[in-house]
Motif scaffolding. Structure first.
Motif, PDB file in Angstrom:
ATOM      1  N   GLY A  56      30.212  48.061  10.590  1.00 55.60           N
ATOM      2  CA  GLY A  56      30.969  47.581  11.723  1.00 55.60           C
ATOM      3  C   GLY A  56      30.575  48.751  12.828  1.00 55.60           C
ATOM      4  O   GLY A  56      31.392  49.089  13.733  1.00 55.60           O
ATOM      5  N   MET A  57      29.345  49.519  12.672  1.00 53.86           N
ATOM      6  CA  MET A  57      29.313  50.710  13.709  1.00 53.86           C
ATOM      7  C   MET A  57      28.456  50.281  14.845  1.00 53.86           C
ATOM      8  O   MET A  57      28.739  51.050  15.926  1.00 53.86           O
ATOM      9  CB  MET A  57      28.436  51.738  12.833  1.00 53.86           C
ATOM     10  N   VAL A  58      27.672  49.068  14.755  1.00 59.34           N
ATOM     11  CA  VAL A  58      26.900  48.739  15.865  1.00 59.34           C
ATOM     12  C   VAL A  58      27.225  47.270  16.050  1.00 59.34           C
ATOM     13  O   VAL A  58      27.624  46.454  15.084  1.00 59.34           O
ATOM     14  CB  VAL A  58      25.414  48.754  15.749  1.00 59.34           C
ATOM     15  N   LYS A  59      27.113  46.816  17.078  1.00 63.57           N
ATOM     16  CA  LYS A  59      27.327  45.225  17.375  1.00 63.57           C
ATOM     17  C   LYS A  59      25.749  44.682  17.477  1.00 63.57           C
ATOM     18  O   LYS A  59      25.007  45.562  18.331  1.00 63.57           O
ATOM     19  CB  LYS A  59      27.781  44.936  18.681  1.00 63.57           C
ATOM     20  N   ILE A  60      25.555  43.569  17.209  1.00 65.02           N
ATOM     21  CA  ILE A  60      24.273  42.854  17.440  1.00 65.02           C
ATOM     22  C   ILE A  60      24.664  41.444  17.932  1.00 65.02           C
ATOM     23  O   ILE A  60      25.376  40.762  17.257  1.00 65.02           O
ATOM     24  CB  ILE A  60      23.349  42.707  16.247  1.00 65.02           C
TER      25      ILE A  60
END
Length: 92
Positions: A56-60
């Protein structure tokens, strides 16, 4: 001069990505931009980004067929890493 995470955790794809992305809230990057900025292969970056996304640290987000990557400013883990990064900067 080493970046704060690099000075403590070494020079890995993950540390380079974190150092680059943490101050970039709200900005999306495609793989070409990340390769240019981080200086590693798209395969290494994609592997690290998938690890970060799983936590959940980055959004793609896909725009057409192109994945766009951004730091997830709502992630409690990202907030803690940013606090930690700021603490390291103060000690440098």
């Amino acid at each position: 001069m080493n970046q704060p995470f690099e000075g403590l955790f070494g020079d890995t794809c993950e540390t380079r990505l974190l150092q680059f992305l943490l101050p970039m809230y709200g900005i999306e990057f495609d793989m070409t931009e990340l390769v240019e900025e981080i200086g590693l292969t798209s395969q290494s970056i994609a592997k690290a980004m998938n690890k970060f996304a799983a936590r959940g640290m980055v959004k793609i987000r896909k725009e057409g067929r192109t994945p766009l990557y951004s730091i997830n400013e709502d992630s409690s883990l990202v907030k803690r890493l940013e606090d930690f990064d700021n603490s390291l900067i103060e000690l440098m």
